[in-house]
Design a protein around this motif. Structure first.
Motif, PDB file in Angstrom:
ATOM      1  N   ASP A 207      33.699  42.272  27.855  1.00 49.79           N
ATOM      2  CA  ASP A 207      33.864  41.075  28.684  1.00 49.79           C
ATOM      3  C   ASP A 207      32.547  40.292  28.688  1.00 49.79           C
ATOM      4  O   ASP A 207      31.762  40.344  29.636  1.00 49.79           O
ATOM      5  N   ILE A 209      32.025  37.028  28.741  1.00 46.35           N
ATOM      6  CA  ILE A 209      31.943  35.870  29.636  1.00 46.35           C
ATOM      7  C   ILE A 209      31.496  36.300  31.028  1.00 46.35           C
ATOM      8  O   ILE A 209      30.675  35.631  31.668  1.00 46.35           O
ATOM      9  N   VAL A 210      32.017  37.411  31.515  1.00 42.37           N
ATOM     10  CA  VAL A 210      31.595  37.924  32.823  1.00 42.37           C
ATOM     11  C   VAL A 210      30.107  38.266  32.796  1.00 42.37           C
ATOM     12  O   VAL A 210      29.374  37.973  33.747  1.00 42.37           O
ATOM     13  N   SER A 254      36.778  38.644  39.926  1.00 37.04           N
ATOM     14  CA  SER A 254      36.961  38.809  38.485  1.00 37.04           C
ATOM     15  C   SER A 254      35.980  39.856  37.977  1.00 37.04           C
ATOM     16  O   SER A 254      34.768  39.706  38.131  1.00 37.04           O
ATOM     17  N   ASP A 257      37.180  39.518  31.618  1.00 35.73           N
ATOM     18  CA  ASP A 257      37.395  38.142  31.168  1.00 35.73           C
ATOM     19  C   ASP A 257      38.808  37.660  31.440  1.00 35.73           C
ATOM     20  O   ASP A 257      39.035  36.461  31.656  1.00 35.73           O
ATOM     21  N   LEU A 260      39.342  35.717  34.763  1.00 34.71           N
ATOM     22  CA  LEU A 260      38.613  34.477  35.018  1.00 34.71           C
ATOM     23  C   LEU A 260      39.563  33.282  35.056  1.00 34.71           C
ATOM     24  O   LEU A 260      40.588  33.260  34.350  1.00 34.71           O
TER      25      LEU A 260
END
Length: 655
Positions: A207, A209-210, A254, A257, A260
């Motif tokens: 993940d 993006i996190v 979240s 990802d 999100l």
């Protein structure tokens, strides 16, 4: 009014010497006291340091020769952060660097740490290892920096330059590998075999993006206090505050990802623009650096907390019998009382006859004892002459009896004994009423000359307190082979009865990588031979007649009184020095190829070596019947597991 008579001049002259004499007397009294008070602390520290060095702390090499520790790299990271924060037009400032790390000396008591399973971590002095980050700083050469501004002409590198670059790259890779090895060793020192297990089961972060959101949030939090103090940056301050709140709200709901929201890319771009504006402002780099360090420390503390929690759960899973195994034991116990007709042992003459080869197994696990017996009789050419004596506790006694009454093992005689009942009824003078299985100890062996390079972690399995009562329980036997319940036999062990051990008592595989002289902080003040090697249980040939002649059990009980035993944990930990001291000079070294140890913690054992070994010892936390067991080694254990039993199917036993 009468005037006071004036003192004679002679009297004034006599008062002066008196005052001087009194002052000299006071000084003569105060100076020795001051000297004593000044010397007392120094003398105490010197005595204490000398005592520590004589016990466990030999001198190390000079500081200049040591490898950079995590603390050194952390200071380099901080210096790089401060240098990158200084504006280009700012005057050059000298950043003071701290001195090299201090070696923290530990008392002998601190060098012996005990876990919940009676594990003793034996360690010689080590250099201080920082708990901080160990990130690597990637430096750029001036040529690379220039190439970003001006196009550099293509020049073929010479062989010398190519060779030097390759050597530098190899050296950097070696340093990184050495750093990873050192981190793994320090992790094992604190958390044991959990570190090995966590490395093998490490999940790759998918993940991204996190992770990027968290990085942006950390940077924004570090800049926000400094931006809020600037005059004329109220709009930027409000924008940063709003972006921080938005990121916190998103991350609170979240964790991957997939969770999100759809507008996450726009949020990330807004935060990126805000951070660019914040970095363009002239701020105090010390405040930013301090805030980043606070966030780093909080993150490290949180990661260490989760690691401790995971290690606790790992150890709990390693020390707890699976639910399906409990079900099997309870079902067998219930069935035993329903089917009393199965309660019939073989002729008692087999269990005392010298014509039979007698094996003794201490176990509370039905399946583990079954695998040991099944593997032994399967590998033996004459299984009809084997007699197994299983010592178990009262809780599992009836389950054991019913299991081995239901299953046959090539006509081998199997005798199940209740250890606790025997001690209470026949041997009440021995205070070890509870059944203790072989004790396992995690030992860190560190070289004094090269403490960061030659470091090994070994798991030694030794006799417990219950083993020293075996000669009294089996008074009618002359020689036995003691097998741990985590052993798998792959070759015929009949040759052990043909070995003449002379005046020795215990035939065992010696481990000369650890000698008694290296464990003086554990063995206490009892006399011992410092050159004597340690040994391991697993497969042990015991001459009971010689055991009784040397009064090993009586000497063991006398030694136990010298060690301070406060509770069960300290009692189990005392098995380490007691086993080594009681059988000192009484060990007959067996061939090291007899037993291959480490299948319960070592992931690096070659499959061909394991296949050719006479026996396999799963010492360590990752037993083959547990879910934590090493998958590559479980097949050797499962091969001798009884299949098709009704109670195993009902209890869903599937190791």
């Amino acid at each position: 009014m009468k005037a006071q008579p004036l003192l004679p001049a002679a009297l004034k002259r006599r008062r002066g010497p008196r005052v001087a004499v009194l002052a000299l007397v006071l000084c003569s009294l105060l100076v020795p006291l001051a000297f004593l008070f000044d010397r007392a602390p120094s003398g105490y520290v010197t005595t204490e340091e000398r005592r520590r060095q004589e016990v466990v702390l030999p001198k190390f090499d000079h500081e200049e020769k040591r490898r950079p520790t995590g603390a050194d790299r952390e200071r380099q990271d901080a210096s790089a952060v401060r240098d990158s924060c200084i504006p280009q037009d700012a005057p050059e400032r000298k950043i003071p660097r701290s001195s090299s790390g201090v070696i923290h000396q530990q008392t002998p008591e601190k060098n012996i740490s005990k876990s919940s399973t009676g594990v003793i971590h034996h360690q010689t002095p080590e250099k201080n290892i920082s708990k901080g980050s160990t990130g690597v700083i990637h430096h750029q050469t001036p040529e690379k920096n220039i190439s970003k501004v001006l196009p550099a002409p293509k020049v073929e590198p010479s062989k010398d330059v190519t060779h030097s670059t390759k050597v530098a790259r190899d050296a950097s890779q070696e340093d990184e590998k050495a750093d990873e090895v050192e981190k793994a060793k320090s992790c094992q020192l604190e958390f044991g075999s959990y570190c090995l297990w966590s490395i093998e089961h490490k999940e790759i972060m998918k993940d991204h993006i996190v992770k990027r959101l968290k990085d942006q949030l950390f940077v924004a939090r570090s800049y926000y206090p400094s931006i809020a103090k600037l005059q004329g940056q109220e709009a930027l301050t409000q924008e940063m505050k709003q972006n921080i709140q938005d990121h916190e709200r998103i991350l609170s709901v979240s964790t991957v990802d997939a969770d999100l929201p759809s507008l996450i890319n726009r949020r990330m771009k807004q935060m990126e623009r805000t951070l660019v504006r914040a970095k363009s402002c002239t701020v105090d780099c010390k405040n930013v650096d301090r805030k980043l360090r606070q966030i780093l420390d909080m993150t490290e503390d949180e990661a260490h907390f989760h690691m401790k929690q995971s290690a606790f759960l790992y150890n709990l899973g390693a020390q707890t019998l699976p639910k399906s195994h409990h079900c099997l034991s309870m079902r067998l116990t219930l069935e035993y009382f329903k089917s009393s007709s199965l309660d019939s042992d073989d002729s008692p003459g087999k269990f005392s006859s010298p014509e039979y080869r007698h094996y003794v197994i201490l176990s509370r696990n039905v399946l583990a004892a079954s695998v040991v017996i099944n593997s032994t009789v399967t590998s033996c050419k004459e299984p009809g002459y084997l007699a197994f004596h299983i010592l178990t506790d009262a809780q599992n006694f009836y389950a054991m009896k019913h299991w081995f009454a239901r299953n046959s093992y090539k006509n081998a005689a199997i005798h199940v004994l209740n250890y606790e009942a025997i001690i209470l009824e026949r041997l009440p003078k021995y205070t070890i009423w509870q059944l203790y299985l072989p004790e396992e100890f995690r030992v860190l062996i560190r070289s004094i000359k090269q403490p960061t390079e030659n470091t090994r972690m070994k798991y030694l399995s030794l006799f417990s307190h219950s083993h020293f009562v075996i000669p009294e329980i089996f008074k009618y036997l002359n020689k036995v082979v003691v097998l741990d319940d985590d052993v798998v036999v792959q070759r015929d062990l009949s040759f052990l009865w043909n070995i003449d051990m002379g005046d020795k008592v215990n035939g065992a595989v010696e481990f000369c990588g650890l000698k008694l002289g290296e464990m003086k902080n554990v063995l206490g003040k009892t006399a011992y031979d410092p050159k004597s090697c340690a040994w391991m249980s697993g497969v042990n040939l015991i001459n009971l007649d010689k055991w009784r002649e040397h009064n090993v059990t009586e000497n063991y009980l006398l030694l136990m009184k010298k060690f301070k035993v406060k509770d069960e944990l300290s009692l189990r930990a005392a098995a380490f020095p007691l086993s080594l001291l009681s059988l000192q000079h009484l060990i007959y070294p067996l061939d090291e190829k007899l037993t291959l140890a480490g299948l319960g913690y070592d992931y690096g054992i070659d499959e061909e070596v394991a296949r050719r070994s006479a026996s396999l010892h799963y010492n360590g936390n990752m037993k083959p019947w547990l879910e934590l067991g090493i998958p590559d080694y479980k097949k050797y254990w499962k091969r001798f597991l009884v299949r098709g039993d009704r109670f195993m199917d009902e209890c869903n036993v599937n190791p």
